[in-house]
Motif scaffolding. Structure first.
Motif, short mmCIF file in Angstrom:
data_model
loop_
_atom_site.label_atom_id
_atom_site.label_comp_id
_atom_site.label_asym_id
_atom_site.label_seq_id
_atom_site.Cartn_x
_atom_site.Cartn_y
_atom_site.Cartn_z
N LEU A 53 0.81 -1.22 0.00
CA LEU A 53 0.00 0.00 0.00
C LEU A 53 0.84 1.27 0.00
N ALA A 54 2.02 1.23 0.60
CA ALA A 54 2.86 2.43 0.64
C ALA A 54 3.28 2.86 -0.76
N ARG A 55 3.34 1.92 -1.68
CA ARG A 55 3.75 2.26 -3.05
C ARG A 55 2.73 3.11 -3.78
N ARG A 56 1.53 3.24 -3.23
CA ARG A 56 0.52 4.10 -3.86
C ARG A 56 0.90 5.58 -3.78
N PHE A 57 1.80 5.93 -2.84
CA PHE A 57 2.18 7.32 -2.63
C PHE A 57 3.65 7.51 -3.02
N HIS A 90 -6.59 11.04 -6.66
CA HIS A 90 -5.42 10.88 -7.51
C HIS A 90 -4.28 11.78 -7.00
N ALA A 91 -3.21 11.85 -7.75
CA ALA A 91 -2.03 12.66 -7.39
C ALA A 91 -1.57 12.34 -5.97
N LYS A 92 -1.45 11.05 -5.67
CA LYS A 92 -1.08 10.60 -4.33
C LYS A 92 0.43 10.69 -4.16
N LYS A 93 0.85 11.44 -3.16
CA LYS A 93 2.28 11.65 -3.00
C LYS A 93 2.64 11.97 -1.55
N ILE A 94 3.91 11.77 -1.23
CA ILE A 94 4.52 12.23 0.01
C ILE A 94 5.39 13.41 -0.38
N ALA A 133 4.94 7.29 7.47
CA ALA A 133 5.68 6.78 8.64
C ALA A 133 7.06 6.30 8.24
N ARG A 134 7.18 5.66 7.10
CA ARG A 134 8.47 5.15 6.66
C ARG A 134 9.43 6.29 6.34
N VAL A 135 8.94 7.31 5.66
CA VAL A 135 9.80 8.45 5.33
C VAL A 135 10.23 9.18 6.59
N GLU A 136 9.35 9.25 7.59
CA GLU A 136 9.62 10.02 8.81
C GLU A 136 10.00 9.13 9.99
N LYS A 137 10.63 8.01 9.74
CA LYS A 137 10.93 7.04 10.78
C LYS A 137 11.74 7.63 11.93
N ARG A 138 12.64 8.56 11.62
CA ARG A 138 13.49 9.11 12.69
C ARG A 138 12.69 9.92 13.71
N TRP A 139 11.47 10.36 13.33
CA TRP A 139 10.65 11.18 14.23
C TRP A 139 9.82 10.35 15.19
N VAL A 140 9.89 9.04 15.11
CA VAL A 140 9.11 8.18 16.01
C VAL A 140 9.98 7.82 17.21
N ALA A 141 9.74 8.46 18.34
CA ALA A 141 10.52 8.19 19.54
C ALA A 141 10.15 6.84 20.13
N ASP A 142 11.08 6.25 20.88
CA ASP A 142 10.80 4.94 21.48
C ASP A 142 10.57 5.01 22.98
N ALA A 143 10.50 6.19 23.55
CA ALA A 143 10.25 6.33 24.99
C ALA A 143 8.80 6.02 25.31
N HIS A 144 8.56 5.48 26.51
CA HIS A 144 7.19 5.16 26.93
C HIS A 144 6.33 6.43 26.91
N ILE A 164 -10.15 2.78 1.93
CA ILE A 164 -9.36 2.43 3.12
C ILE A 164 -7.92 2.06 2.77
N PRO A 165 -7.66 1.30 1.68
CA PRO A 165 -6.26 1.02 1.34
C PRO A 165 -5.45 2.28 1.05
N ASP A 166 -6.08 3.32 0.49
CA ASP A 166 -5.36 4.57 0.27
C ASP A 166 -4.99 5.23 1.60
N PHE A 167 -5.91 5.19 2.55
CA PHE A 167 -5.64 5.75 3.88
C PHE A 167 -4.46 5.01 4.51
N LEU A 168 -4.51 3.68 4.48
CA LEU A 168 -3.43 2.89 5.06
C LEU A 168 -2.11 3.12 4.32
N GLY A 169 -2.20 3.29 3.00
CA GLY A 169 -0.99 3.56 2.23
C GLY A 169 -0.35 4.88 2.58
N ALA A 170 -1.18 5.90 2.80
CA ALA A 170 -0.65 7.20 3.20
C ALA A 170 0.04 7.12 4.56
N VAL A 171 -0.59 6.40 5.50
CA VAL A 171 -0.01 6.23 6.83
C VAL A 171 1.32 5.50 6.75
#
Length: 378
Positions: free
Chosen positions: A21-25, A68-72, A144-155, A133-140
């Motif tokens: 699904l991520a490949r849609r964007f 249409h025009a789905k992009k990050i 998330a993959r592009v912005e992986k460094r912004w996901v902290a691992d603290a509780h 719904i697959p487009d929504f999940l693809g956008a998420v």
């Protein structure tokens, strides 16, 4: 076991994996992402909704091409005509969900298909074309993959995502628009309440209402939140953390807080929550808590909860605990309720803390996900 709602059925359905699904964007290059120094400064104390990451997801709908025009693309201002329909007639809906980093570095979202299904339910109420719904999940997944460094691992930390759909066609006629934008923003998030896990003080609003019968109360649209801001501001000025709204028809039964659903724990161990009546947003966290409690053997009932009954039950000890829940705060104890002519306290927080601990442990990968709620993002 209670029958599943339409949103819960859609949330629990099988969807393609994030790789597909991520490949849609399509990901566009960023000319100037944040440097390490600024990134570290933001991540040290992100707060909630204060900062945004380098990218956002974006798609457009027109009658000719659909979505249409789905992009990050790089995060930044959108070009919006002063005559854009959203500014005049309020055709806008949004969602809120989180991305969590697990100990092995993998990213997961908590029931994102529920948010996607609820977004579409809100869209239908405001005459907006639904987003697959697959487009929504693809956008998420793609964001998330592009912005992986912004996901902290603290509780208690996460990457908060804010999907929004709004009418962007420029016109002043009163009709549904013929052009819409879908945008997903990402914001690094720490704990929602600044004071930590302290029970909140709640003001019961008996003059204003956030929604009424036949209105948009069960749609996640900005107008409902705008209606809550004045009473919430007044409550804050009086020293309260949140506002609890009553039903607009009788001004007697509990609906929900300004941005959270509410539960009460009875002395026999059972739990009650206001039934969905068209005025109340069907929260993802609300749904998850009810399923968790029921599978754990705790009786949960959805019913009308009268304010006068509740006050008497708290005073008599029949209701021993209350809590509110939502995506941002997850779960928080209600320490007191006050309104015109009454004030009651609730000292117990045991059930609330247990639910908070179990839910966050699943979200953060510290407990097995026996419910199938996590969607792996990569």
């Amino acid at each position: 076991m209670s029958e599943k709602t339409e949103l819960e059925i859609l949330a629990d359905a099988d969807y393609p994996n994030a790789d597909e699904l991520a490949r849609r964007f399509a990901v566009q290059p960023h000319p100037n992402p944040r440097g390490e120094e600024e990134y570290l400064r933001i991540m040290e104390k992100p707060g909630f909704g204060n900062y945004f990451t380098d990218y956002m997801a974006h798609a457009t709908w027109t009658p000719e091409e659909g979505w249409h025009a789905k992009k990050i693309e790089p995060f930044g201002p959108l070009r919006l005509d002063p005559a854009a329909a959203v500014l005049h007639y309020g055709q806008e809906v949004f969602e809120g969900l989180k991305v969590y980093r697990h100990e092995d570095g993998s990213l997961h979202s908590f029931r994102p298909a529920y948010n996607a299904a609820r977004l579409n339910a809100s869209c239908r109420r405001l005459a907006i074309p639904p987003l697959p719904i697959p487009d929504f999940l693809g956008a998420v997944a793609a964001l998330a993959r592009v912005e992986k460094r912004w996901v902290a691992d603290a509780h208690g930390s996460s990457l908060y995502l804010r999907p929004v759909v709004f009418a962007s066609e420029s016109f002043l006629g009163v009709r549904s628009a013929r052009r819409y934008e879908f945008v997903v923003l990402a914001s690094p998030a720490g704990p929602y309440f600044k004071h930590g896990y302290r029970p909140i003080r709640v003001w019961v609003e008996q003059e204003y209402h956030r929604a009424g019968p036949g209105g948009m109360g069960d749609a996640k649209t900005g107008g409902n939140y705008a209606a809550s801001l004045l009473p919430k501001q007044q409550a804050h000025e009086a020293g309260y953390d949140e506002v609890l709204f009553l039903d607009a028809l009788g001004n007697s039964d509990l609906d929900e807080l300004g941005g959270m659903n509410v539960f009460a724990v009875l002395s026999d161990g059972s739990v009650i929550t206001p039934r969905l009546n068209g005025n109340i947003l069907p929260g993802c966290t609300r749904s998850s808590i009810m399923e968790f409690l029921r599978r754990s053997g705790t009786p949960v009932r959805e019913e009308r909860i009268g304010l006068q009954w509740l006050i008497g039950a708290i005073e008599a000890g029949t209701v021993r605990e209350m809590f509110a829940c939502g995506t941002a705060a997850v779960v928080t104890s209600v320490g007191s309720l006050a309104g015109r002519g009454f004030s009651v306290d609730l000292a117990d927080t045991q059930v609330t803390r247990h639910i908070y601990g179990e839910l966050t442990a699943i979200q953060e990968g510290r407990r097995p996900d026996r419910f199938g709620w996590l969607y792996p993002l990569g």
